[in-house]
Design a protein around this motif. Structure first.
Motif, PDB file in Angstrom:
ATOM      1  N   ALA A 185      -6.131   7.183  13.155  1.00 46.84           N
ATOM      2  CA  ALA A 185      -5.525   6.724  11.902  1.00 46.84           C
ATOM      3  C   ALA A 185      -4.646   5.505  12.140  1.00 46.84           C
ATOM      4  O   ALA A 185      -3.954   5.424  13.145  1.00 46.84           O
ATOM      5  CB  ALA A 185      -4.683   7.835  11.294  1.00 46.84           C
ATOM      6  N   VAL A 186      -4.715   4.555  11.211  1.00 50.71           N
ATOM      7  CA  VAL A 186      -3.781   3.431  11.149  1.00 50.71           C
ATOM      8  C   VAL A 186      -3.381   3.286   9.689  1.00 50.71           C
ATOM      9  O   VAL A 186      -4.090   3.741   8.786  1.00 50.71           O
ATOM     10  CB  VAL A 186      -4.383   2.099  11.659  1.00 50.71           C
ATOM     11  N   HIS A 187      -2.230   2.664   9.455  1.00 48.39           N
ATOM     12  CA  HIS A 187      -1.748   2.489   8.085  1.00 48.39           C
ATOM     13  C   HIS A 187      -2.139   1.104   7.574  1.00 48.39           C
ATOM     14  O   HIS A 187      -1.783   0.094   8.166  1.00 48.39           O
ATOM     15  CB  HIS A 187      -0.236   2.673   8.026  1.00 48.39           C
ATOM     16  N   HIS A 188      -2.895   1.082   6.479  1.00 55.40           N
ATOM     17  CA  HIS A 188      -3.303  -0.173   5.837  1.00 55.40           C
ATOM     18  C   HIS A 188      -2.451  -0.406   4.601  1.00 55.40           C
ATOM     19  O   HIS A 188      -2.082   0.542   3.912  1.00 55.40           O
ATOM     20  CB  HIS A 188      -4.772  -0.117   5.406  1.00 55.40           C
ATOM     21  N   LEU A 189      -2.164  -1.650   4.315  1.00 56.83           N
ATOM     22  CA  LEU A 189      -1.462  -2.023   3.090  1.00 56.83           C
ATOM     23  C   LEU A 189      -2.465  -2.665   2.143  1.00 56.83           C
ATOM     24  O   LEU A 189      -3.133  -3.630   2.511  1.00 56.83           O
ATOM     25  CB  LEU A 189      -0.330  -3.007   3.389  1.00 56.83           C
ATOM     26  N   ALA A 190      -2.579  -2.127   0.958  1.00 50.55           N
ATOM     27  CA  ALA A 190      -3.506  -2.657  -0.042  1.00 50.55           C
ATOM     28  C   ALA A 190      -2.754  -3.643  -0.933  1.00 50.55           C
ATOM     29  O   ALA A 190      -2.406  -3.333  -2.066  1.00 50.55           O
ATOM     30  CB  ALA A 190      -4.094  -1.517  -0.860  1.00 50.55           C
ATOM     31  N   VAL A 191      -2.510  -4.826  -0.417  1.00 51.57           N
ATOM     32  CA  VAL A 191      -1.755  -5.832  -1.165  1.00 51.57           C
ATOM     33  C   VAL A 191      -2.690  -6.483  -2.180  1.00 51.57           C
ATOM     34  O   VAL A 191      -3.793  -6.905  -1.854  1.00 51.57           O
ATOM     35  CB  VAL A 191      -1.172  -6.901  -0.208  1.00 51.57           C
ATOM     36  N   LYS A 192      -2.221  -6.544  -3.434  1.00 50.26           N
ATOM     37  CA  LYS A 192      -3.015  -7.164  -4.491  1.00 50.26           C
ATOM     38  C   LYS A 192      -3.182  -8.646  -4.180  1.00 50.26           C
ATOM     39  O   LYS A 192      -2.211  -9.325  -3.849  1.00 50.26           O
ATOM     40  CB  LYS A 192      -2.317  -6.996  -5.841  1.00 50.26           C
ATOM     41  N   GLU A 193      -4.403  -9.145  -4.301  1.00 48.20           N
ATOM     42  CA  GLU A 193      -4.668 -10.553  -3.977  1.00 48.20           C
ATOM     43  C   GLU A 193      -4.017 -11.511  -4.971  1.00 48.20           C
ATOM     44  O   GLU A 193      -3.759 -12.660  -4.638  1.00 48.20           O
ATOM     45  CB  GLU A 193      -6.171 -10.791  -3.914  1.00 48.20           C
ATOM     46  N   SER A 194      -3.736 -11.037  -6.181  1.00 48.09           N
ATOM     47  CA  SER A 194      -3.140 -11.914  -7.201  1.00 48.09           C
ATOM     48  C   SER A 194      -1.649 -12.161  -6.973  1.00 48.09           C
ATOM     49  O   SER A 194      -1.072 -13.066  -7.580  1.00 48.09           O
ATOM     50  CB  SER A 194      -3.345 -11.297  -8.589  1.00 48.09           C
ATOM     51  N   ILE A 195      -1.009 -11.387  -6.087  1.00 52.25           N
ATOM     52  CA  ILE A 195       0.426 -11.529  -5.822  1.00 52.25           C
ATOM     53  C   ILE A 195       0.639 -12.556  -4.705  1.00 52.25           C
ATOM     54  O   ILE A 195       0.012 -12.477  -3.658  1.00 52.25           O
ATOM     55  CB  ILE A 195       1.044 -10.185  -5.400  1.00 52.25           C
ATOM     56  N   LYS A 196       1.532 -13.510  -4.946  1.00 50.30           N
ATOM     57  CA  LYS A 196       1.855 -14.498  -3.918  1.00 50.30           C
ATOM     58  C   LYS A 196       2.864 -13.903  -2.933  1.00 50.30           C
ATOM     59  O   LYS A 196       3.739 -13.138  -3.324  1.00 50.30           O
ATOM     60  CB  LYS A 196       2.441 -15.757  -4.558  1.00 50.30           C
ATOM     61  N   PRO A 197       2.764 -14.264  -1.653  1.00 51.35           N
ATOM     62  CA  PRO A 197       3.730 -13.770  -0.666  1.00 51.35           C
ATOM     63  C   PRO A 197       5.155 -14.179  -1.022  1.00 51.35           C
ATOM     64  O   PRO A 197       5.385 -15.250  -1.584  1.00 51.35           O
ATOM     65  CB  PRO A 197       3.285 -14.444   0.635  1.00 51.35           C
ATOM     66  N   VAL A 198       6.115 -13.304  -0.698  1.00 52.92           N
ATOM     67  CA  VAL A 198       7.520 -13.542  -1.027  1.00 52.92           C
ATOM     68  C   VAL A 198       8.341 -13.641   0.250  1.00 52.92           C
ATOM     69  O   VAL A 198       8.237 -12.792   1.130  1.00 52.92           O
ATOM     70  CB  VAL A 198       8.078 -12.388  -1.902  1.00 52.92           C
ATOM     71  N   LYS A 199       9.134 -14.699   0.332  1.00 52.19           N
ATOM     72  CA  LYS A 199      10.113 -14.837   1.415  1.00 52.19           C
ATOM     73  C   LYS A 199      11.490 -14.700   0.793  1.00 52.19           C
ATOM     74  O   LYS A 199      11.926 -15.573   0.045  1.00 52.19           O
ATOM     75  CB  LYS A 199       9.973 -16.192   2.114  1.00 52.19           C
ATOM     76  N   GLN A 200      12.154 -13.588   1.091  1.00 56.59           N
ATOM     77  CA  GLN A 200      13.479 -13.342   0.532  1.00 56.59           C
ATOM     78  C   GLN A 200      14.490 -14.315   1.127  1.00 56.59           C
ATOM     79  O   GLN A 200      14.389 -14.700   2.289  1.00 56.59           O
ATOM     80  CB  GLN A 200      13.915 -11.909   0.805  1.00 56.59           C
ATOM     81  N   ALA A 201      15.486 -14.701   0.315  1.00 51.86           N
ATOM     82  CA  ALA A 201      16.546 -15.587   0.780  1.00 51.86           C
ATOM     83  C   ALA A 201      17.375 -14.881   1.850  1.00 51.86           C
ATOM     84  O   ALA A 201      17.584 -13.675   1.788  1.00 51.86           O
ATOM     85  CB  ALA A 201      17.443 -15.989  -0.385  1.00 51.86           C
ATOM     86  N   GLN A 202      17.816 -15.637   2.832  1.00 51.67           N
ATOM     87  CA  GLN A 202      18.563 -15.062   3.945  1.00 51.67           C
ATOM     88  C   GLN A 202      19.911 -14.516   3.485  1.00 51.67           C
ATOM     89  O   GLN A 202      20.616 -15.134   2.697  1.00 51.67           O
ATOM     90  CB  GLN A 202      18.781 -16.105   5.032  1.00 51.67           C
ATOM     91  N   LEU A 203      20.259 -13.335   4.001  1.00 46.14           N
ATOM     92  CA  LEU A 203      21.550 -12.711   3.712  1.00 46.14           C
ATOM     93  C   LEU A 203      22.494 -12.903   4.889  1.00 46.14           C
ATOM     94  O   LEU A 203      22.063 -13.046   6.026  1.00 46.14           O
ATOM     95  CB  LEU A 203      21.370 -11.205   3.462  1.00 46.14           C
TER      96      LEU A 203
END
Length: 151
Positions: A9-27
């Motif tokens: 078993a491995v864990h897959h992420l089913a990321v929707k293709e319509s969503i753009k990648p997000v880079k959160q602002a640095q804290l």
């Protein structure tokens, strides 16, 4: 630490293709917290749970949380990544029914025994989706982290 064989078993992420990648602002963090954060990260590196990375399309922040015993737990804000994954339509099983179903069998296993939920590896193609920023550097999880949707 022993882990579940990736062939099982491995864990897959089913990321929707319509969503753009997000880079959160640095804290920024209190300077008093940084040694605790670094110690927690060193443990994760030592166990082989995380690996340093240079570039990534997704980037989350850590959230240091004080536990009851005043120690710091480093959590990752996977809110944006969870939003990009579809909701799992399969609810958690009822524990009592699962335990009753094991009657007559020789063995019963608990994958989460002793708080070792990091036994399932991330699928190699999904590892970099779990990238997070720390004062020490940028890392991603090689094993299934706590806090992901459907994890």
């Amino acid at each position: 630490m022993s882990r579940l064989d990736p062939n099982v078993a491995v864990h897959h992420l089913a990321v929707k293709e319509s969503i753009k990648p997000v880079k959160q602002a640095q804290l920024r963090f209190c300077p008093e917290l940084e040694p605790s954060i670094e110690a927690e990260l060193n443990k994760l590196i030592e166990f082989g749970f995380i690996r340093e990375v240079q570039n990534s399309t997704w980037l989350a922040n850590i959230v240091p949380v004080k536990k009851k015993n005043v120690q710091i737990r480093v959590c990752v804000d996977f809110g944006d990544l969870n939003h990009a994954c579809p909701k799992d339509d399969f609810p958690f099983p009822i524990h009592e029914l699962m335990i009753d179903a094991t009657t007559g069998h020789d063995a019963l296993t608990f994958m989460d025994g002793s708080s070792r939920y990091n036994q399932i590896r991330m699928a190699p193609e999904d590892e970099e989706l779990t990238t997070f920023r720390t004062p020490k550097g940028v890392y991603y999880y090689k094993v299934m982290p706590f806090g992901l949707k459907n994890a």
